[in-house]
Design a protein around this motif. Sequence first.
Motif, short mmCIF file in Angstrom:
data_model
loop_
_atom_site.label_atom_id
_atom_site.label_comp_id
_atom_site.label_asym_id
_atom_site.label_seq_id
_atom_site.Cartn_x
_atom_site.Cartn_y
_atom_site.Cartn_z
N LYS B 218 0.87 -1.32 0.04
CA LYS B 218 -0.18 0.01 0.03
C LYS B 218 0.80 1.26 0.17
CE LYS B 218 -4.22 -1.46 1.72
NZ LYS B 218 -4.81 -1.90 3.42
N GLU B 219 1.84 1.35 0.78
CA GLU B 219 2.86 2.40 1.03
C GLU B 219 3.55 2.54 -0.52
OE1 GLU B 219 3.12 4.78 2.57
OE2 GLU B 219 5.03 5.52 1.67
N LEU B 220 4.11 1.52 -0.93
CA LEU B 220 4.54 1.64 -2.20
C LEU B 220 3.64 2.32 -3.47
CD1 LEU B 220 6.66 -1.82 -2.78
CD2 LEU B 220 7.29 0.41 -3.01
N GLY B 221 2.37 1.84 -3.35
CA GLY B 221 1.42 2.34 -4.15
C GLY B 221 1.18 3.94 -4.11
N ARG B 222 1.59 4.26 -2.60
CA ARG B 222 0.76 5.70 -2.39
C ARG B 222 2.14 6.53 -2.78
NH1 ARG B 222 -1.92 4.21 2.46
NH2 ARG B 222 -0.10 3.77 3.47
N SER B 223 3.32 5.97 -2.64
CA SER B 223 4.34 6.79 -3.02
C SER B 223 4.52 6.63 -4.69
CB SER B 223 5.78 6.17 -2.54
OG SER B 223 6.30 4.88 -3.29
N ARG B 224 4.08 5.66 -5.22
CA ARG B 224 4.19 5.67 -6.80
C ARG B 224 3.15 6.96 -7.39
NH1 ARG B 224 2.64 0.99 -10.77
NH2 ARG B 224 0.82 0.76 -9.45
N VAL B 225 1.95 6.84 -6.72
CA VAL B 225 1.05 8.00 -6.92
C VAL B 225 1.66 9.23 -6.67
CG1 VAL B 225 -1.09 9.19 -6.32
CG2 VAL B 225 -1.04 6.72 -6.42
N ARG B 226 2.31 9.46 -5.59
CA ARG B 226 2.99 10.75 -5.23
C ARG B 226 4.28 11.05 -6.55
NH1 ARG B 226 3.00 9.19 0.43
NH2 ARG B 226 4.96 8.49 -0.02
N LEU B 227 4.79 10.07 -6.63
CA LEU B 227 5.87 10.51 -7.69
C LEU B 227 5.15 10.82 -9.32
CD1 LEU B 227 8.35 7.42 -7.71
CD2 LEU B 227 8.79 9.81 -7.43
N VAL B 228 4.05 10.02 -9.54
CA VAL B 228 3.49 10.49 -10.72
C VAL B 228 3.04 12.04 -10.58
CG1 VAL B 228 1.49 10.27 -12.11
CG2 VAL B 228 2.84 8.12 -11.63
N ASP B 229 2.42 12.35 -9.38
CA ASP B 229 1.78 13.65 -9.25
C ASP B 229 2.91 14.60 -9.39
OD1 ASP B 229 -0.74 12.80 -8.68
OD2 ASP B 229 -0.77 12.90 -6.68
N ALA B 230 4.12 14.35 -8.70
CA ALA B 230 5.06 15.27 -8.74
C ALA B 230 5.61 15.24 -9.99
CB ALA B 230 6.15 14.78 -8.00
N PHE B 231 5.90 14.36 -11.01
CA PHE B 231 6.26 14.52 -12.21
C PHE B 231 5.20 15.22 -13.13
CE2 PHE B 231 5.53 12.04 -16.48
CZ PHE B 231 6.76 12.08 -16.90
N GLU B 232 3.88 14.82 -12.86
CA GLU B 232 2.80 15.94 -13.54
C GLU B 232 2.95 17.45 -13.19
OE1 GLU B 232 1.01 15.63 -16.54
OE2 GLU B 232 1.11 13.83 -15.88
N ALA B 233 3.28 17.55 -12.02
CA ALA B 233 3.40 19.15 -11.51
C ALA B 233 4.51 19.71 -12.15
CB ALA B 233 3.51 18.95 -10.03
N GLU B 234 5.44 18.84 -12.49
CA GLU B 234 6.87 19.20 -13.08
C GLU B 234 6.68 19.75 -14.66
OE1 GLU B 234 10.96 20.42 -12.80
OE2 GLU B 234 9.20 20.48 -11.54
#
Lengths: 221, 423
Positions: B218-234
């Motif tokens: 679950k934590e891995l999933g959440r961090s992956r979502v965060r990464l994609v969000d950060a990538f998108e923001a960038e």
Amino acid sequence: MLRIVLAEDSVLLREGLVGLMERFGHQVVAAVGSADELTEAVAAHEPDIVVTDVRMPPGFSDEGLRAAIALRRRRPGLPILVLSQYIQRSYAEDLLDSSDGTGVGYLLKERIGHVEEFVDAVHRVAEGGTVVDPEVVRQLIRHRRDPLARLTAREQEVLALMAEGKSNASIAAAMVVSEGTVSKHFGSILTKLDLSLDDTTNRRVLAVLAYLRGRPGVETA
Amino acid sequence: MHPPTIWTRLHLRHYVRSGWPWRAALYLLSSAVLGLITLLTLVLLAVAGSVLTVVVVGLPLLLVLVLTGVPLASVERSRLRLIDSEPLADPHREPDRTGLTAWLRTRLQERATWRELGYAVLFGFLLWPLEALVVGSVLLVCGGLLATPVMLAVDGEEARVLKMWIVDSWPGALAAALAGLLLMPVFAYPLGAIAAGRAALTRFLLASPTGELNSKIKELGRSRVRLVDAFEAERRRIERDLHDGAQQRLVALSMTLGLARLDAADGPLGPLLAKAQDEAATALVEIRELIRGIHPQVLTDRGLVAAVEDLADRSTIPVDVDLDLPVRPPEAIETAVYFAVSEALANVAKHSGASRAVVRGGLENGQLAVEVEDDGHGGADTERGTGLQGVADRVSVLDGRLLVSSPPGGPTVFRLLVPCSTP
């Protein structure tokens, strides 16, 4: 001399455009940087033409375009030239749909560089003409084939030049043919797009609109 | 709080009066029936498969034998709900492609499949006879005692209780029935305990590895979502910087050059200025395409349908768009689906040899389903293209899936499914 309201959020470009217009003898009565200011300035100055950017504060989305459409709704016939960085059919269509398609323009910002052509486009829109950027039109030629498949390549070319707001004479010059040939092409375009010949409204505009929308004859009723 | 299971219910005072003993009995009874079916299936498949292997047709039967555990486990998981309200998750993966071969390959590579086969063998050969014995004895003893008065009435003279002793009087028969009635709550406890033990065993054998591993996932999933969000923001930031910076400056430069050309119309600088302006125009075109590739403004302004129509407009082959979205999905979904469709259409144009494609989709059962189908020659492979793999990864962050069906000869169908709840 045209009285112009100008909306552009980039200061650099805004100042440049003001200088450009003044050089050609026009008066920029208001130069603003947001969509809300644009609406106020139009109310205050009653300009001959509005020139606006698509992307504007506060949301940096399509505020400029939406303000332009709202202005057109409130004052039908107010000439508006929209400057855009995007080749986007839906933007151009919304603008053309905001009235009968007269006195509107959708130009890519890079056209400003061709100073004389740009100022010419401003004139044409102010006089009630329709100006659509050739890039936008080209995209439509390539991909909205269905209703236009009946047109020959030559006819499509004529229509594209027409959408840019050119007269028969300048189309003839651009295509290196006689004006008579252009008229003949235009007649056959009207027939193929089912636009009635006895219509008193601006058939050039109707043809261009039908062409842009990919739905022939939609405005003929 | 954990959902109720029969084990927790056993400790409650009203257990005997509740429906739980009946559930336990039903659980064990259905075990017996299912177990018998499992045994017969296993034996039949094994025998027929081995004998027919000589003439090759036996091989598919042996393959089916290996997979027996899969449907059985699925039934077992739902049967468990009788006495344990916490659902047991299906440990199987969705195959990444449609079609039987892909399904078989996925299943045979999974540990879960082999555990389930083990469970089927254990169940078929050992567990169900024991369960049948337990539940059979209880039913027989209680039922037999309770039925004594009826048997006496039918016979008129005497009744044999549980084939052990003879009752020939009404008080005796009623006493036997009363004993049966009293025994029922007594039996309810062992019955419940055995069912609980059996359920624990099922859970142990058929559940996917749980606990710590799950929370890590679950934590891995959440961090992956965060990464994609950060990538998108960038991406958005780069898009904004290019638009507000370089693009505006180039327009201003082009305008200045245009004005300079007016002044130097017939002078020696004229051709040079014209060349400079052409360069600026080329740079503007390039920057516009770059920005659109990073994040198209139309997606933000107008949403997925307009953005996909724009993609269709730009495609080198004709693309029909039939997307029906009454409301705009969340931004993350719009973005992921947009780039997925973009990649799919790029593939169609590059590799498929198609003359036409269609993008269609809409909301169905809480999912956004979008399909890109072409009339090309097929044979697309998700393994080969890094683009498609990227799309699949991106969609999976949203718990979505990318299915590709591309038989040789076509047609190729990309199907995207993303959970999407609408207000």
